[in-house]
Design a protein around this motif. Structure first.
Motif, PDB file in Angstrom:
ATOM      1  N   TYR A  99       0.840  -1.199   0.000  1.00  0.00           N
ATOM      2  CA  TYR A  99       0.000   0.000   0.000  1.00  0.00           C
ATOM      3  C   TYR A  99       0.878   1.255   0.000  1.00  0.00           C
ATOM      4  O   TYR A  99       0.651   2.182  -0.782  1.00  0.00           O
ATOM      5  CB  TYR A  99      -0.941   0.020   1.214  1.00  0.00           C
ATOM      6  N   GLN A 100       1.877   1.269   0.876  1.00  0.00           N
ATOM      7  CA  GLN A 100       2.769   2.429   0.978  1.00  0.00           C
ATOM      8  C   GLN A 100       3.463   2.693  -0.365  1.00  0.00           C
ATOM      9  O   GLN A 100       3.576   3.838  -0.794  1.00  0.00           O
ATOM     10  CB  GLN A 100       3.833   2.206   2.057  1.00  0.00           C
ATOM     11  N   LYS A 101       3.896   1.630  -1.019  1.00  0.00           N
ATOM     12  CA  LYS A 101       4.654   1.772  -2.262  1.00  0.00           C
ATOM     13  C   LYS A 101       3.779   2.146  -3.455  1.00  0.00           C
ATOM     14  O   LYS A 101       4.130   3.042  -4.234  1.00  0.00           O
ATOM     15  CB  LYS A 101       5.403   0.469  -2.561  1.00  0.00           C
ATOM     16  N   TYR A 102       2.650   1.465  -3.606  1.00  0.00           N
ATOM     17  CA  TYR A 102       1.853   1.614  -4.822  1.00  0.00           C
ATOM     18  C   TYR A 102       0.596   2.472  -4.667  1.00  0.00           C
ATOM     19  O   TYR A 102       0.193   3.142  -5.619  1.00  0.00           O
ATOM     20  CB  TYR A 102       1.429   0.239  -5.356  1.00  0.00           C
ATOM     21  N   SER A 103      -0.061   2.410  -3.531  1.00  0.00           N
ATOM     22  CA  SER A 103      -1.373   3.049  -3.396  1.00  0.00           C
ATOM     23  C   SER A 103      -1.324   4.429  -2.751  1.00  0.00           C
ATOM     24  O   SER A 103      -2.068   5.319  -3.159  1.00  0.00           O
ATOM     25  CB  SER A 103      -2.305   2.149  -2.581  1.00  0.00           C
ATOM     26  N   LEU A 104      -0.495   4.600  -1.752  1.00  0.00           N
ATOM     27  CA  LEU A 104      -0.434   5.879  -1.046  1.00  0.00           C
ATOM     28  C   LEU A 104      -0.177   7.059  -1.977  1.00  0.00           C
ATOM     29  O   LEU A 104      -0.853   8.090  -1.854  1.00  0.00           O
ATOM     30  CB  LEU A 104       0.611   5.827   0.074  1.00  0.00           C
ATOM     31  N   PRO A 105       0.746   6.941  -2.951  1.00  0.00           N
ATOM     32  CA  PRO A 105       0.949   8.079  -3.855  1.00  0.00           C
ATOM     33  C   PRO A 105      -0.326   8.480  -4.619  1.00  0.00           C
ATOM     34  O   PRO A 105      -0.512   9.644  -4.943  1.00  0.00           O
ATOM     35  CB  PRO A 105       2.025   7.577  -4.823  1.00  0.00           C
ATOM     36  N   MET A 106      -1.210   7.515  -4.872  1.00  0.00           N
ATOM     37  CA  MET A 106      -2.440   7.789  -5.603  1.00  0.00           C
ATOM     38  C   MET A 106      -3.547   8.269  -4.651  1.00  0.00           C
ATOM     39  O   MET A 106      -4.250   9.227  -4.945  1.00  0.00           O
ATOM     40  CB  MET A 106      -2.906   6.530  -6.344  1.00  0.00           C
ATOM     41  N   THR A 107      -3.699   7.602  -3.504  1.00  0.00           N
ATOM     42  CA  THR A 107      -4.814   7.914  -2.609  1.00  0.00           C
ATOM     43  C   THR A 107      -4.518   9.102  -1.696  1.00  0.00           C
ATOM     44  O   THR A 107      -5.448   9.773  -1.252  1.00  0.00           O
ATOM     45  CB  THR A 107      -5.155   6.711  -1.709  1.00  0.00           C
ATOM     46  N   LYS A 108      -3.255   9.298  -1.367  1.00  0.00           N
ATOM     47  CA  LYS A 108      -2.838  10.350  -0.420  1.00  0.00           C
ATOM     48  C   LYS A 108      -3.506  10.168   0.943  1.00  0.00           C
ATOM     49  O   LYS A 108      -3.740  11.122   1.665  1.00  0.00           O
ATOM     50  CB  LYS A 108      -3.158  11.753  -0.960  1.00  0.00           C
ATOM     51  N   ARG A 109      -3.809   8.913   1.281  1.00  0.00           N
ATOM     52  CA  ARG A 109      -4.459   8.599   2.551  1.00  0.00           C
ATOM     53  C   ARG A 109      -3.670   7.531   3.281  1.00  0.00           C
ATOM     54  O   ARG A 109      -3.354   6.491   2.714  1.00  0.00           O
ATOM     55  CB  ARG A 109      -5.886   8.129   2.305  1.00  0.00           C
ATOM     56  N   ALA A 110      -3.375   7.794   4.537  1.00  0.00           N
ATOM     57  CA  ALA A 110      -2.601   6.857   5.347  1.00  0.00           C
ATOM     58  C   ALA A 110      -3.385   5.576   5.596  1.00  0.00           C
ATOM     59  O   ALA A 110      -4.614   5.587   5.663  1.00  0.00           O
ATOM     60  CB  ALA A 110      -2.234   7.497   6.680  1.00  0.00           C
ATOM     61  N   ALA A 111      -2.644   4.499   5.748  1.00  0.00           N
ATOM     62  CA  ALA A 111      -3.228   3.213   6.132  1.00  0.00           C
ATOM     63  C   ALA A 111      -2.660   2.824   7.491  1.00  0.00           C
ATOM     64  O   ALA A 111      -1.529   3.183   7.831  1.00  0.00           O
ATOM     65  CB  ALA A 111      -2.909   2.138   5.097  1.00  0.00           C
ATOM     66  N   ILE A 112      -3.431   2.082   8.241  1.00  0.00           N
ATOM     67  CA  ILE A 112      -3.016   1.579   9.548  1.00  0.00           C
ATOM     68  C   ILE A 112      -2.699   0.102   9.393  1.00  0.00           C
ATOM     69  O   ILE A 112      -3.523  -0.666   8.871  1.00  0.00           O
ATOM     70  CB  ILE A 112      -4.135   1.800  10.584  1.00  0.00           C
ATOM     71  N   LYS A 113      -1.507  -0.284   9.846  1.00  0.00           N
ATOM     72  CA  LYS A 113      -1.076  -1.685   9.710  1.00  0.00           C
ATOM     73  C   LYS A 113      -1.643  -2.527  10.849  1.00  0.00           C
ATOM     74  O   LYS A 113      -1.505  -2.184  12.016  1.00  0.00           O
ATOM     75  CB  LYS A 113       0.447  -1.767   9.705  1.00  0.00           C
ATOM     76  N   LEU A 114      -2.280  -3.639  10.468  1.00  0.00           N
ATOM     77  CA  LEU A 114      -2.799  -4.622  11.415  1.00  0.00           C
ATOM     78  C   LEU A 114      -2.013  -5.921  11.258  1.00  0.00           C
ATOM     79  O   LEU A 114      -1.518  -6.211  10.166  1.00  0.00           O
ATOM     80  CB  LEU A 114      -4.276  -4.904  11.125  1.00  0.00           C
ATOM     81  N   PRO A 115      -1.898  -6.717  12.317  1.00  0.00           N
ATOM     82  CA  PRO A 115      -1.251  -8.024  12.153  1.00  0.00           C
ATOM     83  C   PRO A 115      -2.085  -8.915  11.233  1.00  0.00           C
ATOM     84  O   PRO A 115      -3.313  -8.880  11.278  1.00  0.00           O
ATOM     85  CB  PRO A 115      -1.186  -8.584  13.574  1.00  0.00           C
ATOM     86  N   SER A 116      -1.412  -9.675  10.415  1.00  0.00           N
ATOM     87  CA  SER A 116      -2.074 -10.522   9.433  1.00  0.00           C
ATOM     88  C   SER A 116      -2.888 -11.621  10.086  1.00  0.00           C
ATOM     89  O   SER A 116      -2.460 -12.260  11.044  1.00  0.00           O
ATOM     90  CB  SER A 116      -1.026 -11.151   8.513  1.00  0.00           C
ATOM     91  N   THR A 117      -4.067 -11.863   9.501  1.00  0.00           N
ATOM     92  CA  THR A 117      -4.923 -12.959   9.953  1.00  0.00           C
ATOM     93  C   THR A 117      -4.573 -14.275   9.258  1.00  0.00           C
ATOM     94  O   THR A 117      -5.186 -15.302   9.515  1.00  0.00           O
ATOM     95  CB  THR A 117      -6.409 -12.630   9.688  1.00  0.00           C
ATOM     96  N   SER A 118      -3.590 -14.251   8.383  1.00  0.00           N
ATOM     97  CA  SER A 118      -3.189 -15.429   7.614  1.00  0.00           C
ATOM     98  C   SER A 118      -2.719 -16.564   8.518  1.00  0.00           C
ATOM     99  O   SER A 118      -2.082 -16.328   9.545  1.00  0.00           O
ATOM    100  CB  SER A 118      -2.055 -15.038   6.662  1.00  0.00           C
ATOM    101  N   PRO A 119      -2.965 -17.806   8.103  1.00  0.00           N
ATOM    102  CA  PRO A 119      -2.424 -18.933   8.855  1.00  0.00           C
ATOM    103  C   PRO A 119      -0.895 -18.942   8.860  1.00  0.00           C
ATOM    104  O   PRO A 119      -0.279 -19.533   9.747  1.00  0.00           O
ATOM    105  CB  PRO A 119      -2.999 -20.164   8.153  1.00  0.00           C
ATOM    106  N   ALA A 120      -0.272 -18.248   7.907  1.00  0.00           N
ATOM    107  CA  ALA A 120       1.196 -18.156   7.893  1.00  0.00           C
ATOM    108  C   ALA A 120       1.713 -17.332   9.069  1.00  0.00           C
ATOM    109  O   ALA A 120       2.871 -17.449   9.449  1.00  0.00           O
ATOM    110  CB  ALA A 120       1.670 -17.541   6.572  1.00  0.00           C
TER     111      ALA A 120
END
Length: 178
Positions: free
Chosen positions: A124-145
């Motif tokens: 998101y930081q690399k590809y989307s933030l430059p387009m959206t100009k909106r911060a994202a909040i990082k959550l721990p992954s729900t993935s089984p990995a």
């Protein structure tokens, strides 16, 4: 060892004009692509965590999941539209084509954006933030990995990060956003 496969996202985003939060993953797993819906691996804790946050039972079918998201004003999509990937491994992702998140942001009243896991956040930081100009909040992954995180710990951290996006008042259908 599996080979890289060029894959295009095959699941439409879930949102409507009433969506208040947007939760972004990286790219659908093999299981999710087979099921044609987000977080389809039976060991992924996404649906259990969200159900905990709104004090509801986890939805089962794709239709129940869509209804659950919309009823609770939650939009879901992924950061990547297409990429090369080995199986479901986020760490193998390369040659990314980002998803156009502006489709959701222009139609819905998104107040906050959350990334489900470090890789989704980084992409998101690399590809989307430059387009959206909106911060994202990082959550721990729900993935089984992400096996180091128990369901209880995931629920606690997700609740802590998302709680101010959830209203204190409930109606018969679940949480209402303010």
């Amino acid at each position: 060892m599996q080979d890289y496969q060029k894959v295009k996202h095959n699941i439409a985003p879930v949102y409507d004009k009433n969506s208040k939060i947007l939760i972004l993953g990286t790219f659908p797993s093999v299981k999710s692509r087979e099921m044609q819906f987000f977080y389809g691996h039976p060991q992924n804790r996404f649906w259990k965590v969200l159900a905990h946050l709104v004090s509801q039972d986890p939805p089962k079918s794709v239709e129940e999941k869509k209804d659950f998201l919309l009823r609770n004003h939650i939009a879901v999509w992924d950061v990547i539209e297409s990429c090369e990937i080995v199986g479901s491994s986020d760490s193998s992702i390369r040659n990314v084509r980002p998803a156009n998140l502006m489709l959701i942001l222009q139609e819905a009243n998104i107040e906050k954006i959350f990334a489900n896991g470090t890789k989704a956040y980084e992409l998101y930081q690399k590809y989307s933030l430059p387009m959206t100009k909106r911060a994202a909040i990082k959550l721990p992954s729900t993935s089984p990995a992400n096996a180091a995180w128990t369901l209880e710990k995931l629920c606690a951290v997700w609740e802590e990060k998302i709680q101010d996006s959830l209203a204190e008042e409930r109606d018969d259908d679940g949480w209402e956003f303010i």
